[in-house]
Design a protein around this motif. Structure first.
Motif, PDB file in Angstrom:
ATOM      1  N   MET A 575       0.819  -1.220   0.000  1.00 18.91           N
ATOM      2  CA  MET A 575       0.000   0.000   0.000  1.00 18.91           C
ATOM      3  C   MET A 575       0.850   1.266   0.000  1.00 18.91           C
ATOM      4  SD  MET A 575      -3.068  -1.076  -0.072  1.00 18.91           S
ATOM      5  CE  MET A 575      -4.016   0.372   0.385  1.00 18.91           C
ATOM      6  N   SER A 576       2.161   1.120   0.050  1.00 20.10           N
ATOM      7  CA  SER A 576       3.030   2.290   0.176  1.00 20.10           C
ATOM      8  C   SER A 576       3.395   2.843  -1.192  1.00 20.10           C
ATOM      9  CB  SER A 576       4.302   1.924   0.945  1.00 20.10           C
ATOM     10  OG  SER A 576       5.207   3.006   0.956  1.00 20.10           O
ATOM     11  N   THR A 577       3.477   4.155  -1.281  1.00 23.40           N
ATOM     12  CA  THR A 577       3.911   4.818  -2.514  1.00 23.40           C
ATOM     13  C   THR A 577       5.349   5.292  -2.412  1.00 23.40           C
ATOM     14  OG1 THR A 577       3.066   6.953  -1.716  1.00 23.40           O
ATOM     15  CG2 THR A 577       1.570   5.580  -3.027  1.00 23.40           C
ATOM     16  N   LYS A 578       5.959   5.171  -1.230  1.00 24.56           N
ATOM     17  CA  LYS A 578       7.314   5.672  -1.025  1.00 24.56           C
ATOM     18  C   LYS A 578       8.356   4.597  -1.342  1.00 24.56           C
ATOM     19  CE  LYS A 578       6.309   9.259   2.436  1.00 24.56           C
ATOM     20  NZ  LYS A 578       6.927  10.362   1.716  1.00 24.56           N
ATOM     21  N   HIS A 579       9.573   5.046  -1.629  1.00 27.60           N
ATOM     22  CA  HIS A 579      10.697   4.156  -1.904  1.00 27.60           C
ATOM     23  C   HIS A 579      11.590   4.099  -0.659  1.00 27.60           C
ATOM     24  CE1 HIS A 579       9.843   4.016  -6.289  1.00 27.60           C
ATOM     25  NE2 HIS A 579       9.275   5.182  -6.005  1.00 27.60           N
ATOM     26  N   ILE A 580      12.052   2.888  -0.313  1.00 25.96           N
ATOM     27  CA  ILE A 580      12.653   2.670   1.008  1.00 25.96           C
ATOM     28  C   ILE A 580      14.055   2.080   0.875  1.00 25.96           C
ATOM     29  CG2 ILE A 580      12.307   1.565   3.266  1.00 25.96           C
ATOM     30  CD1 ILE A 580       9.343   1.233   2.481  1.00 25.96           C
ATOM     31  N   PHE A 581      14.962   2.485   1.777  1.00 21.34           N
ATOM     32  CA  PHE A 581      16.232   1.793   1.970  1.00 21.34           C
ATOM     33  C   PHE A 581      16.493   1.737   3.475  1.00 21.34           C
ATOM     34  CE2 PHE A 581      17.333   6.231   1.875  1.00 21.34           C
ATOM     35  CZ  PHE A 581      18.417   6.372   2.745  1.00 21.34           C
ATOM     36  N   ALA A 582      17.396   0.853   3.876  1.00 21.56           N
ATOM     37  CA  ALA A 582      17.596   0.617   5.306  1.00 21.56           C
ATOM     38  C   ALA A 582      19.057   0.805   5.681  1.00 21.56           C
ATOM     39  CB  ALA A 582      17.135  -0.786   5.687  1.00 21.56           C
ATOM     40  N   ILE A 583      19.292   1.173   6.974  1.00 17.33           N
ATOM     41  CA  ILE A 583      20.629   1.262   7.559  1.00 17.33           C
ATOM     42  C   ILE A 583      20.698   0.238   8.690  1.00 17.33           C
ATOM     43  CG2 ILE A 583      22.242   2.756   8.787  1.00 17.33           C
ATOM     44  CD1 ILE A 583      20.956   5.124   7.468  1.00 17.33           C
ATOM     45  N   PHE A 584      21.774  -0.583   8.718  1.00 17.80           N
ATOM     46  CA  PHE A 584      21.907  -1.583   9.782  1.00 17.80           C
ATOM     47  C   PHE A 584      23.359  -1.634  10.240  1.00 17.80           C
ATOM     48  CE2 PHE A 584      22.945  -3.725   5.918  1.00 17.80           C
ATOM     49  CZ  PHE A 584      23.917  -4.664   6.250  1.00 17.80           C
ATOM     50  N   ASN A 585      23.562  -2.258  11.391  1.00 13.88           N
ATOM     51  CA  ASN A 585      24.898  -2.386  11.977  1.00 13.88           C
ATOM     52  C   ASN A 585      25.458  -3.763  11.659  1.00 13.88           C
ATOM     53  OD1 ASN A 585      27.038  -2.840  14.018  1.00 13.88           O
ATOM     54  ND2 ASN A 585      26.375  -0.830  14.753  1.00 13.88           N
ATOM     55  N   THR A 586      26.676  -3.800  11.156  1.00 15.34           N
ATOM     56  CA  THR A 586      27.272  -5.084  10.760  1.00 15.34           C
ATOM     57  C   THR A 586      27.595  -5.970  11.953  1.00 15.34           C
ATOM     58  OG1 THR A 586      29.445  -4.025  10.729  1.00 15.34           O
ATOM     59  CG2 THR A 586      28.239  -4.126   8.650  1.00 15.34           C
ATOM     60  N   GLU A 587      27.634  -5.395  13.157  1.00 11.98           N
ATOM     61  CA  GLU A 587      27.932  -6.174  14.359  1.00 11.98           C
ATOM     62  C   GLU A 587      26.664  -6.621  15.073  1.00 11.98           C
ATOM     63  OE1 GLU A 587      30.533  -3.795  16.687  1.00 11.98           O
ATOM     64  OE2 GLU A 587      32.224  -3.977  15.291  1.00 11.98           O
ATOM     65  N   GLN A 588      25.530  -6.585  14.363  1.00  7.61           N
ATOM     66  CA  GLN A 588      24.245  -7.058  14.886  1.00  7.61           C
ATOM     67  C   GLN A 588      23.786  -6.290  16.122  1.00  7.61           C
ATOM     68  OE1 GLN A 588      22.475  -9.362  13.127  1.00  7.61           O
ATOM     69  NE2 GLN A 588      24.175  -9.186  11.677  1.00  7.61           N
ATOM     70  N   ARG A 589      24.166  -5.041  16.246  1.00  5.46           N
ATOM     71  CA  ARG A 589      23.709  -4.221  17.367  1.00  5.46           C
ATOM     72  C   ARG A 589      22.460  -3.439  16.948  1.00  5.46           C
ATOM     73  NH1 ARG A 589      29.438  -1.473  19.304  1.00  5.46           N
ATOM     74  NH2 ARG A 589      30.485  -3.411  19.935  1.00  5.46           N
ATOM     75  N   ASN A 590      21.711  -3.007  17.958  1.00  5.45           N
ATOM     76  CA  ASN A 590      20.549  -2.167  17.673  1.00  5.45           C
ATOM     77  C   ASN A 590      21.021  -0.812  17.144  1.00  5.45           C
ATOM     78  OD1 ASN A 590      18.880  -4.168  18.571  1.00  5.45           O
ATOM     79  ND2 ASN A 590      18.524  -3.267  20.580  1.00  5.45           N
ATOM     80  N   VAL A 591      20.355  -0.359  16.113  1.00  9.21           N
ATOM     81  CA  VAL A 591      20.721   0.929  15.509  1.00  9.21           C
ATOM     82  C   VAL A 591      19.987   2.074  16.186  1.00  9.21           C
ATOM     83  CG1 VAL A 591      20.748   2.247  13.365  1.00  9.21           C
ATOM     84  CG2 VAL A 591      21.195  -0.197  13.310  1.00  9.21           C
ATOM     85  N   TYR A 592      18.688   1.878  16.436  1.00  8.02           N
ATOM     86  CA  TYR A 592      17.866   2.948  17.002  1.00  8.02           C
ATOM     87  C   TYR A 592      16.848   2.315  17.945  1.00  8.02           C
ATOM     88  CZ  TYR A 592      14.333   6.687  17.131  1.00  8.02           C
ATOM     89  OH  TYR A 592      13.436   7.639  17.536  1.00  8.02           O
ATOM     90  N   LYS A 593      16.929   2.677  19.219  1.00  6.48           N
ATOM     91  CA  LYS A 593      16.064   2.092  20.246  1.00  6.48           C
ATOM     92  C   LYS A 593      16.242   0.567  20.210  1.00  6.48           C
ATOM     93  CE  LYS A 593      12.786   5.932  20.384  1.00  6.48           C
ATOM     94  NZ  LYS A 593      11.395   6.361  20.255  1.00  6.48           N
TER      95      LYS A 593
END
Length: 825
Positions: A575-593
């Motif tokens: 249902m989304s019209t926006k285009h998405i990309f993601a940021i993640f941590n290579t050490e499997q840590r939480n990025v945000y909260k």
């Protein structure tokens, strides 16, 4: 008439209507006219027939007038009628006129009570009419019958409003006397668009059909429900008279006799009846035209000035002139070349503020999309280490190597260089697509000559496609040159000694510390359970990613360090019209909260690519999701041999350094190659060779054959230009210096306020009233003795009643003249 010298004004407006009738509504002029409104069977058509003195309008039950009828009455010695849709045909028999109206109505609306806003234009020449232009509109109804849609009431109302809303339109509100005047649909809709009553004239019909013992004396004397311009009563023929073909002249004599003999109306007989109504309307329309002429003239002049420049090139136009065609061809090709170069190189004039043009899009491909594609291919860490391990083992064979082999380094480097071919060729394809789009955009100005446009597009596109092969060959040659010799003595290459001492983390090239790389709005996609998606103002620097509540950057929400961050593509939701990309941590840590990765959404894919290129500059690279796509690895892929691991790390650093050199070179040379072999070549071709190709591709006459739309547009523009000039000449011949009466003073019209919620508050009467288009004396604002129109100009204020007894008959015909100014004024 009281307006000598102005009797030509109504024919003047008719001439203007004729001048503009051939070009439709494009001039957008509201010419003065009178619109007749009222409920069904209120007697509107009968009033018009009485004006003409002939039976010519359709009769019957229910809604009969189903299209607006623009009726032009012209005083003439001969008597006949003409329709605008039957040019040149004169109708002498008015029964044929009725049949033609019915046939023309059915042609548009069908034969089962449908309606249409497209008007029928009818002109009647007769010695028995005064110059007058009226519009007979469909009667207001409540219930749909036949093929009428359920919302017939609203459709008719909207049609009426199209005409009576215009300030140049006088409103003739027709109401039958045998119904309650307070429920009059005509007065209600007139009050909505004319709350002060400056344009509304009341007409009371069917006075002879009132119940015995009742009369409309108070209404006609403007006492009961007063209107600013008062009411005029008429008596039409009954249905029995119409069926019996009673002559209209006899009906007018009977009407005159009715008013003279009726005890309630005899004192005002000279102000009642169809002849007086026709004179009053003629005078009101004449004065109304005089009032609107200055504004009409200025509007005509402004439209003429706006057309002057466009028409200049058409004034001496000859379609078959070969010199004109040659000149036009040269100008078109030259303009196309200039436009193409401006789109590519940029220009200061006519800058598009809505979207990127061709050159700006190509620049984006060179410096954002292409570098991103290069880095995305090279930095696949796990795959690269596996390949290095295999290469080292295969070089050593059955022996155990003590030193790091050169052949393994060269094999890995060459394999990585070969991978650069795909993004380079993709970049060329994208640039070609932008070039072709730019060519199509620049040929829009050639729409007047479709064959020329088609040939121009074909020739230039063919040239671009020819250059495509040479450009791709040259780019592939660049990569083959890099493969032919691995230069380990390059000044930027780290060498084996340094490679053994550098770790991957130390090898990262960061941008200048604290440098702001990009700012902009992004949406953080979070599930509804955790607060939903929100838009923030993001600031990307060389060391961190921060986001704020707004662009003022006062309220910081979070700051994320860039260490160990990678980019990942995310498919957008259903249902989304926006285009998405993601940021993640290579050490499997939480990025945000408590989130392992944060999803950032943009409005377009171009924005996503641009943000990814900015993250590359900050040292945040994309990484493929290896865990999902990776096949199970053989057991011997990774070794626990520490010496092998050191060799893998050394070659990894060497490859990283050398590929960085190659990338830098390719990023620089590929755009230059494309620019030289394709873009500059296309510009040179358009300027120097396009014209020759056009001449050789076909006959000049066929190339410069105009499109039907262009020829029609030119003809319409020339017709409009000459019609405007003719209209200004017509208006210029009229002198509008005449005497006119002031507008009657406002009356107590509170009885209409509740019925018309859109009506405005009436301003208090002032001494400076606009001139009146009505020749009768002003109407008193409160009940008083009956008022007679004097046969010569009164010397007393118009509000003082005449001394003549109310019932005294007048032995002389009433001449409507403007009241002379009083000494008391």
């Amino acid at each position: 008439m009281g307006n000598r010298g102005m009797e030509d004004l109504i024919p003047l407006i008719n001439k203007l209507q004729d001048a503009f009738s051939s070009i439709g509504q494009s001039c957008n002029l509201d010419l003065p006219q009178i619109a007749v409104v009222g409920g069904q069977s209120a007697g509107k058509s009968s009033v018009l027939e009485n004006f003409v003195g002939r039976d010519f309008l359709p009769r019957g039950s229910g809604i009969v007038t189903r299209r607006p009828l623009i009726l032009q009455l012209i005083n003439n010695k001969a008597e006949y009628a003409e329709f605008l849709h039957c040019k040149g045909k004169k109708f002498v028999d008015f029964d044929e006129v009725r049949a033609e109206i019915e046939a023309e109505t059915d042609r548009i609306t069908g034969s089962n009570k449908g309606i249409s806003p497209i008007p029928i234009n009818l002109r009647v020449y007769s010695p028995h009419v005064l110059n007058l232009t009226l519009i007979d509109l469909p009667g207001m109804t409540k219930v749909a019958v036949g093929d009428q849609p359920p919302d017939i009431e609203h459709q008719i109302r909207d049609m009426l409003l199209q005409f009576i809303t215009k300030e140049s339109c006088l409103i003739l509100a027709v109401t039958p006397a045998n119904t309650d005047l307070a429920n009059s649909d005509a007065l209600k809709i007139a009050k909505e668009v004319d709350p002060q009553g400056l344009r509304t004239i009341g007409v009371i019909t069917k006075l002879d059909l009132m119940d015995e013992g009742t009369d409309a004396k108070d209404i006609l004397e403007n006492k009961l429900l007063p209107l600013r311009r008062g009411y005029i009563g008429v008596v039409n023929r009954s249905q029995k008279d119409i069926d019996g073909r009673k002559d209209i002249r006899a009906a007018l004599a009977a009407e005159r006799k009715f008013f003279l003999s009726h005890p309630a109306y005899r004192h005002m007989a000279e102000r009642m009846g169809t002849p007086h109504l026709q004179k009053a309307l003629n005078q009101q329309l004449t004065n109304h035209i005089r009032d609107t002429l200055p504004g009409l003239r200025s509007k005509l002049q402004s439209q003429l000035l706006s057309l002057e420049k466009e028409v200049e090139e058409y004034k001496n136009f000859r379609p078959d002139d070969p010199t004109r065609k040659t000149k036009a061809l040269l100008q078109m090709v030259q303009q196309f070349g200039v436009d193409f170069e401006k789109c590519i190189e940029g220009s200061g004039d006519q800058v598009d503020t809505n979207e990127l043009s061709g050159g700006a899009k190509i620049n984006r491909l060179f410096h954002e999309r292409f570098p991103f594609e290069l880095v995305k291919i090279v930095f696949d860490e796990k795959e690269l280490r596996r390949e290095i391990s295999h290469a080292i083992k295969n070089v050593h064979g059955v022996r155990t190597g003590l030193f790091t082999p050169d052949l393994a380094f060269e094999a890995i480097v060459k394999k990585q260089i070969v991978k650069l071919k795909t993004p380079c060729l993709k970049c060329i394809d994208l640039v070609i697509q932008e070039l072709i789009n730019t060519v199509r955009q620049c040929t829009n100005k050639l729409n007047s000559y479709p064959r020329l446009r088609e040939e121009t597009e074909r020739i230039v596109t063919t040239h671009v496609r020819e250059r495509e092969g040479k450009t791709k060959d040259q780019v592939l040659l660049l990569i083959d040159i890099e493969l032919s010799y691995i230069n380990t003595n390059h000044e930027d290459f780290i060498g084996f000694a340094n490679a053994q001492q550098r770790s991957t983390a130390a090898n990262k090239k960061r941008a200048i510390p604290n440098q702001v790389i990009r700012k902009g709005w992004l949406t953080i996609n979070i599930s509804i359970m955790k607060g939903g998606s929100k838009e923030y103002w993001f600031v990307l620097t060389a060391e961190s990613l921060s986001w704020y509540k707004n662009e003022e950057e006062k309220e910081k929400k979070y700051m994320l360090p860039l260490d160990n961050l990678k980019l990942r593509d995310v498919e957008k939701g259903f249902m989304s019209t926006k285009h998405i990309f993601a940021i993640f941590n290579t050490e499997q840590r939480n990025v945000y909260k408590d989130l392992r990765q944060i999803e950032l959404a943009c409005d377009s894919q171009d924005d996503v690519d641009s943000w990814k290129a900015s993250f590359l500059r900050a040292g945040v690279y994309p990484e493929k999701d290896q865990e999902e796509n990776e096949e199970p690895c053989p057991a011997d892929t990774f070794s626990m041999d520490p010496q092998l691991e050191r060799q893998v790390e050394t070659i990894r650093n060497l490859v990283d350094s050398y590929i960085g050199i190659i990338n830098k070179s390719i990023r620089d040379l590929v755009p230059k190659t494309i620019m030289h072999l394709m873009i500059n070549s296309a510009k040179d071709f358009i300027h120097s060779e396009l014209l020759a190709y056009l001449y050789s591709s076909g006959d000049q006459n066929s190339l410069m054959e105009e499109s039907a739309d262009q020829a029609q547009r030119r003809d319409e523009m020339l017709r409009m230009y000459h019609a405007l000039k003719e209209a200004l000449v017509i208006i210029g011949d009229i002198s509008a210096n005449t005497i006119s009466t002031p507008v009657p003073p406002p009356v107590n019209d509170g009885w209409m306020q509740e019925a018309s919620p859109t009506s405005q508050r009436r301003p208090p009467p002032t001494s400076s009233q606009p001139p009146s288009p009505f020749g009768a004396p002003p109407i008193p604002s409160r009940p008083g003795p009956p008022i007679n129109i004097p046969s010569r100009p009164a010397r007393v204020p118009p509000n003082i009643p005449s001394r003549r007894p109310p019932g005294a008959p007048s032995h002389r015909p009433t001449i409507i003249r403007p009241a002379e100014p009083s000494l008391l004024d």
